[in-house]
Design a protein around this motif. Structure first.
Motif, PDB file in Angstrom:
ATOM      1  N   MET A 194     -15.211 -29.835  21.434  1.00 22.40           N
ATOM      2  CA  MET A 194     -14.005 -30.201  20.682  1.00 22.40           C
ATOM      3  C   MET A 194     -14.187 -29.915  19.193  1.00 22.40           C
ATOM      4  SD  MET A 194     -13.403 -33.752  22.791  1.00 22.40           S
ATOM      5  CE  MET A 194     -12.317 -34.535  21.628  1.00 22.40           C
ATOM      6  N   SER A 195     -15.365 -30.229  18.662  1.00 21.50           N
ATOM      7  CA  SER A 195     -15.631 -29.953  17.244  1.00 21.50           C
ATOM      8  C   SER A 195     -15.621 -28.453  16.967  1.00 21.50           C
ATOM      9  CB  SER A 195     -16.993 -30.549  16.849  1.00 21.50           C
ATOM     10  OG  SER A 195     -17.001 -31.938  17.047  1.00 21.50           O
ATOM     11  N   ALA A 196     -16.229 -27.673  17.892  1.00 27.86           N
ATOM     12  CA  ALA A 196     -16.248 -26.223  17.703  1.00 27.86           C
ATOM     13  C   ALA A 196     -14.830 -25.648  17.754  1.00 27.86           C
ATOM     14  CB  ALA A 196     -17.125 -25.576  18.775  1.00 27.86           C
ATOM     15  N   LEU A 197     -14.017 -26.155  18.690  1.00 26.54           N
ATOM     16  CA  LEU A 197     -12.646 -25.642  18.797  1.00 26.54           C
ATOM     17  C   LEU A 197     -11.824 -26.028  17.567  1.00 26.54           C
ATOM     18  CD1 LEU A 197     -10.460 -24.242  20.525  1.00 26.54           C
ATOM     19  CD2 LEU A 197      -9.876 -26.505  21.423  1.00 26.54           C
ATOM     20  N   THR A 198     -12.006 -27.258  17.074  1.00 27.74           N
ATOM     21  CA  THR A 198     -11.262 -27.690  15.885  1.00 27.74           C
ATOM     22  C   THR A 198     -11.599 -26.797  14.691  1.00 27.74           C
ATOM     23  OG1 THR A 198     -11.256 -29.961  16.711  1.00 27.74           O
ATOM     24  CG2 THR A 198     -10.806 -29.634  14.379  1.00 27.74           C
ATOM     25  N   ALA A 199     -12.895 -26.497  14.517  1.00 28.22           N
ATOM     26  CA  ALA A 199     -13.290 -25.625  13.409  1.00 28.22           C
ATOM     27  C   ALA A 199     -12.711 -24.230  13.580  1.00 28.22           C
ATOM     28  CB  ALA A 199     -14.817 -25.572  13.332  1.00 28.22           C
ATOM     29  N   ARG A 259     -18.052 -17.458  24.343  1.00 26.08           N
ATOM     30  CA  ARG A 259     -19.480 -17.529  24.036  1.00 26.08           C
ATOM     31  C   ARG A 259     -20.092 -18.862  24.433  1.00 26.08           C
ATOM     32  NH1 ARG A 259     -17.749 -15.442  18.909  1.00 26.08           N
ATOM     33  NH2 ARG A 259     -17.928 -13.166  18.874  1.00 26.08           N
ATOM     34  N   SER A 260     -19.284 -19.906  24.545  1.00 24.75           N
ATOM     35  CA  SER A 260     -19.823 -21.224  24.849  1.00 24.75           C
ATOM     36  C   SER A 260     -20.586 -21.239  26.166  1.00 24.75           C
ATOM     37  CB  SER A 260     -18.676 -22.242  24.885  1.00 24.75           C
ATOM     38  OG  SER A 260     -19.120 -23.449  25.429  1.00 24.75           O
ATOM     39  N   GLY A 261     -19.996 -20.681  27.213  1.00 22.18           N
ATOM     40  CA  GLY A 261     -20.631 -20.700  28.526  1.00 22.18           C
ATOM     41  C   GLY A 261     -20.501 -22.017  29.240  1.00 22.18           C
ATOM     42  N   ARG A 262     -19.935 -23.039  28.586  1.00 28.41           N
ATOM     43  CA  ARG A 262     -19.772 -24.347  29.217  1.00 28.41           C
ATOM     44  C   ARG A 262     -18.329 -24.646  29.569  1.00 28.41           C
ATOM     45  NH1 ARG A 262     -22.816 -27.605  24.380  1.00 28.41           N
ATOM     46  NH2 ARG A 262     -24.857 -26.604  24.526  1.00 28.41           N
ATOM     47  N   LEU A 263     -17.385 -23.846  29.080  1.00 28.14           N
ATOM     48  CA  LEU A 263     -15.972 -24.136  29.304  1.00 28.14           C
ATOM     49  C   LEU A 263     -15.489 -23.455  30.579  1.00 28.14           C
ATOM     50  CD1 LEU A 263     -14.405 -23.887  25.725  1.00 28.14           C
ATOM     51  CD2 LEU A 263     -15.157 -25.909  26.970  1.00 28.14           C
ATOM     52  N   ALA A 264     -14.810 -24.245  31.413  1.00 28.71           N
ATOM     53  CA  ALA A 264     -14.232 -23.686  32.629  1.00 28.71           C
ATOM     54  C   ALA A 264     -12.886 -23.041  32.348  1.00 28.71           C
ATOM     55  CB  ALA A 264     -14.058 -24.783  33.677  1.00 28.71           C
ATOM     56  N   ALA A 265     -12.157 -23.549  31.364  1.00 29.49           N
ATOM     57  CA  ALA A 265     -10.822 -23.010  31.084  1.00 29.49           C
ATOM     58  C   ALA A 265     -10.346 -23.451  29.714  1.00 29.49           C
ATOM     59  CB  ALA A 265      -9.826 -23.467  32.148  1.00 29.49           C
ATOM     60  N   VAL A 266      -9.472 -22.641  29.141  1.00 28.95           N
ATOM     61  CA  VAL A 266      -8.716 -22.984  27.931  1.00 28.95           C
ATOM     62  C   VAL A 266      -7.243 -22.782  28.277  1.00 28.95           C
ATOM     63  CG1 VAL A 266      -8.253 -22.444  25.519  1.00 28.95           C
ATOM     64  CG2 VAL A 266     -10.587 -22.257  26.407  1.00 28.95           C
ATOM     65  N   GLN A 267      -6.448 -23.805  28.077  1.00 32.27           N
ATOM     66  CA  GLN A 267      -5.036 -23.729  28.458  1.00 32.27           C
ATOM     67  C   GLN A 267      -4.157 -23.991  27.241  1.00 32.27           C
ATOM     68  OE1 GLN A 267      -3.925 -26.148  31.808  1.00 32.27           O
ATOM     69  NE2 GLN A 267      -1.770 -26.174  31.242  1.00 32.27           N
ATOM     70  N   VAL A 268      -3.223 -23.088  26.999  1.00 33.36           N
ATOM     71  CA  VAL A 268      -2.245 -23.236  25.915  1.00 33.36           C
ATOM     72  C   VAL A 268      -0.892 -23.523  26.557  1.00 33.36           C
ATOM     73  CG1 VAL A 268      -1.155 -22.145  23.931  1.00 33.36           C
ATOM     74  CG2 VAL A 268      -3.541 -21.627  24.481  1.00 33.36           C
ATOM     75  N   ASP A 305     -16.976 -27.347  32.069  1.00 34.26           N
ATOM     76  CA  ASP A 305     -17.519 -27.116  33.407  1.00 34.26           C
ATOM     77  C   ASP A 305     -18.786 -27.954  33.552  1.00 34.26           C
ATOM     78  OD1 ASP A 305     -18.575 -26.203  35.776  1.00 34.26           O
ATOM     79  OD2 ASP A 305     -18.035 -24.114  35.417  1.00 34.26           O
ATOM     80  N   MET A 306     -18.687 -29.077  34.260  1.00 39.11           N
ATOM     81  CA  MET A 306     -19.813 -30.016  34.330  1.00 39.11           C
ATOM     82  C   MET A 306     -20.961 -29.466  35.152  1.00 39.11           C
ATOM     83  SD  MET A 306     -17.553 -33.513  34.719  1.00 39.11           S
ATOM     84  CE  MET A 306     -18.956 -34.599  34.776  1.00 39.11           C
ATOM     85  N   ARG A 307     -20.696 -28.502  36.042  1.00 45.24           N
ATOM     86  CA  ARG A 307     -21.788 -27.899  36.797  1.00 45.24           C
ATOM     87  C   ARG A 307     -22.569 -26.926  35.906  1.00 45.24           C
ATOM     88  NH1 ARG A 307     -17.546 -27.370  40.899  1.00 45.24           N
ATOM     89  NH2 ARG A 307     -17.813 -29.034  42.445  1.00 45.24           N
ATOM     90  N   ALA A 308     -21.833 -26.091  35.153  1.00 44.78           N
ATOM     91  CA  ALA A 308     -22.515 -25.126  34.281  1.00 44.78           C
ATOM     92  C   ALA A 308     -23.272 -25.820  33.154  1.00 44.78           C
ATOM     93  CB  ALA A 308     -21.492 -24.140  33.707  1.00 44.78           C
ATOM     94  N   ALA A 309     -22.781 -26.989  32.726  1.00 42.81           N
ATOM     95  CA  ALA A 309     -23.423 -27.704  31.615  1.00 42.81           C
ATOM     96  C   ALA A 309     -24.262 -28.882  32.107  1.00 42.81           C
ATOM     97  CB  ALA A 309     -22.344 -28.197  30.646  1.00 42.81           C
ATOM     98  N   SER A 310     -24.705 -28.848  33.356  1.00 48.56           N
ATOM     99  CA  SER A 310     -25.401 -30.008  33.928  1.00 48.56           C
ATOM    100  C   SER A 310     -26.692 -30.338  33.163  1.00 48.56           C
ATOM    101  CB  SER A 310     -25.704 -29.739  35.404  1.00 48.56           C
ATOM    102  OG  SER A 310     -26.477 -28.554  35.530  1.00 48.56           O
ATOM    103  N   ARG A 311     -27.427 -29.303  32.768  1.00 49.51           N
ATOM    104  CA  ARG A 311     -28.689 -29.580  32.060  1.00 49.51           C
ATOM    105  C   ARG A 311     -28.443 -30.264  30.723  1.00 49.51           C
ATOM    106  NH1 ARG A 311     -31.385 -27.034  28.251  1.00 49.51           N
ATOM    107  NH2 ARG A 311     -29.927 -25.295  28.274  1.00 49.51           N
ATOM    108  N   VAL A 312     -27.463 -29.787  29.987  1.00 48.58           N
ATOM    109  CA  VAL A 312     -27.146 -30.384  28.687  1.00 48.58           C
ATOM    110  C   VAL A 312     -26.593 -31.789  28.881  1.00 48.58           C
ATOM    111  CG1 VAL A 312     -25.937 -29.981  26.516  1.00 48.58           C
ATOM    112  CG2 VAL A 312     -26.590 -28.051  27.938  1.00 48.58           C
ATOM    113  N   ILE A 313     -25.815 -31.986  29.951  1.00 47.26           N
ATOM    114  CA  ILE A 313     -25.247 -33.316  30.206  1.00 47.26           C
ATOM    115  C   ILE A 313     -26.355 -34.323  30.516  1.00 47.26           C
ATOM    116  CG2 ILE A 313     -23.809 -34.613  31.838  1.00 47.26           C
ATOM    117  CD1 ILE A 313     -22.001 -32.166  32.036  1.00 47.26           C
ATOM    118  N   ARG A 314     -27.350 -33.888  31.303  1.00 47.28           N
ATOM    119  CA  ARG A 314     -28.469 -34.795  31.597  1.00 47.28           C
ATOM    120  C   ARG A 314     -29.220 -35.140  30.318  1.00 47.28           C
ATOM    121  NH1 ARG A 314     -29.112 -31.477  36.156  1.00 47.28           N
ATOM    122  NH2 ARG A 314     -30.707 -30.256  35.075  1.00 47.28           N
ATOM    123  N   ALA A 315     -29.397 -34.157  29.423  1.00 44.69           N
ATOM    124  CA  ALA A 315     -30.082 -34.422  28.165  1.00 44.69           C
ATOM    125  C   ALA A 315     -29.301 -35.377  27.271  1.00 44.69           C
ATOM    126  CB  ALA A 315     -30.333 -33.105  27.423  1.00 44.69           C
TER     127      ALA A 315
END
Length: 480
Positions: free
Chosen positions: A260-265, A171-180, A234-244
């Motif tokens: 990181m906070s969302a994943l920890t919760a 649901r985040s839309g900003r993550l490029a990958a999750v690796q276990v 994913d810094m390209r997908a989250a570029s707008r939020v990163i600029r903000a």
């Protein structure tokens, strides 16, 4: 026996090609054979046709002859890259001690040399920046109870909780990958030693000396399992939020902190215990232990040594067609090419994870797909299936059970996406390490048997060992 544990089922790996099950490279070679035949027929004469036969035969063999489960034409890119790397001396890496490295880069060989470290001032965690892939990665260590020892109801509850963790990533839309990554490591004996120093009575008696020697020998002989979860922004997908958030890596770090906070919760809701985000010193130990088996116990026993991330890479690496040698270890990487095709219970990987006496790391790479991307991918698969079915009907071919099962998997994914679930692409890699080549081959055979017991099929990655080994490190690097 009544159980509350629900079985699960995996989608099949699609074998469908562009047309009639043929991949683009197979279609190209078949097309060359057809064009050559037509030209020879129009040119006329037996000599022209005889001259075209070798070309037609070679193209047909490249298209339909299989080696290790792949058409010969599929091996051409791998063989070409391998030959180019052999001729340019890229199979061997030796660290140059006289040439200074660029500040902030990791001391890793190959294309991983471009990775850069960023220490977050607020959390103290290390973030790994891949400037080419435009990702920023953080790693958290996780502890959990032994899954196979839990009762079925508890197992089902934890499986549901882990599903919510992955749904959060989708649901985040900003993550490029999750690796276990689940690694099997030799226990340094640090915990036993600390227990003896705290609770033992070292009165220099025969019993005390014998007990201390026993603890000193038992530690390195035992094994322990270490689990990490890496998330890549994913810094390209989250570029707008990163600029903000301020732009650059500082802004990206701020956005990654939110993830990181969302994943920890989410992990705590799933009753998994995040032990803390890895610092530069922790990551240095992880990387050094991956390349140098002998160094791992010593680094844990001496927490002040070997904690410099810029020096954590290997001293020497030599790649061969089927394995990799680095410092004190030989490695081989297997790809899980088939997951269970029938319904299995969630603990199906237990034979693979609990085989003792083998140093290995199981890497599960999840790539979340955005809803629109997943819907487009499903439509493309359905269109390809309908097109293939139409062509087969025109040619009078009978549809086999494998093609029908793949289509049912696509329909199932569409139904789950419509119901609001996320879609993840999952890739599994198994890295096996041993002190020498003979022990490595024995370990590979053992792991392949364990994979069969887990209802999985594995394939050795020939000609791609160095890249696969670097991908299996817990840095959440994009697969290529």
């Amino acid at each position: 026996m009544t159980t509350d544990l629900a079985p699960v089922k995996f989608s099949r790996l699609s074998r469908r090609g562009v047309l009639l099950g043929l991949s683009p490279s197979q279609l190209a070679t078949v097309g060359i054979a057809a064009v050559t035949l037509v030209i020879a027929l129009y040119a006329g004469g037996t000599s022209a046709l005889a001259g075209a036969v070798p070309i037609i035969g070679a193209c047909t063999a490249l298209s339909f002859l299989k080696v290790a489960g792949r058409p010969v034409v599929a091996w051409l890119p791998i063989g070409t890259v391998w030959l180019r790397r052999s001729m340019t001396g890229q199979l061997d890496y030796r660290r140059n001690f006289t040439r200074p490295r660029q500040a902030g880069t990791l001391a890793l060989p190959g294309d991983a040399a471009r990775l850069q470290q960023w220490e977050d001032a607020e959390t103290g965690a290390v973030m790994v920046h891949d400037p080419h892939a435009a990702t920023l990665t953080a790693i958290v260590a996780v502890t959990h109870p032994a899954f196979v020892l839990l009762d079925p109801a508890e197992q089902q509850r934890r499986v549901t909780g882990w599903g919510r963790v992955l749904a959060t990533a989708c649901r985040s839309g900003r993550l490029a990958a999750v690796q276990v990554t689940e690694r099997t490591l030799p226990d340094s004996g640090k915990s036993l030693t600390e227990w003896w120093e705290t609770h033992g009575t070292d009165d220099d008696t025969w019993a005390a000396r014998t007990y201390a020697e026993l603890i000193d020998r038992a530690g390195p002989a035992s094994e322990r399992h270490a689990t990490t979860i890496s998330i890549a922004l994913d810094m390209r997908a989250a570029s707008r939020v990163i600029r903000a958030a301020g732009g650059g890596r500082k802004g990206a770090a701020a956005v990654l902190r939110q993830e990181m906070s969302a994943l920890t919760a989410a992990l705590r809701s799933a009753e998994l215990n995040p032990e803390g985000w890895l610092t530069p010193a922790d990551l240095a130990v992880v990387l050094r232990s991956a390349y140098d088996l002998d160094a791992a116990p010593a680094r844990e026993r001496h927490p002040d040594l070997g904690r410099d991330l810029t020096q954590a890479g290997p001293i020497a690496v030599s790649e061969s067609w089927g394995s990799l040698r680095s410092d004190s270890a030989h490695h081989a990487v297997l790809w899980i090419s088939e997951w269970p095709r029938s319904q299995v219970y969630p603990g199906f990987l237990a034979p693979l994870l609990l085989t003792s006496g083998i140093r290995r790391a199981l890497t599960l790479y999840y790539q979340p797909l955005r809803t629109d991307t997943a819907a487009r991918d499903i439509r493309r698969k359905k269109t390809e299936y309908v097109s293939d079915a139409t062509q087969r009907a025109k040619l009078g071919q009978i549809e086999d059970a494998q093609q029908s099962a793949e289509y049912r998997d696509v329909l199932q994914q569409e139904a789950e996406l419509t119901a609001g679930h996320g879609i993840l692409r999952t890739t599994g890699l198994i890295t096996i390490s041993a002190p020498d080549d003979h022990e490595l081959e024995k370990a590979i055979a053992t792991v392949e048997q364990a994979a069969i017991q887990s209802c999985c099929e594995t394939r050795r990655l020939w000609g791609q060992q160095a890249r696969s080994f670097a991908t299996a490190l817990p840095l959440s690097r994009r697969l290529s």
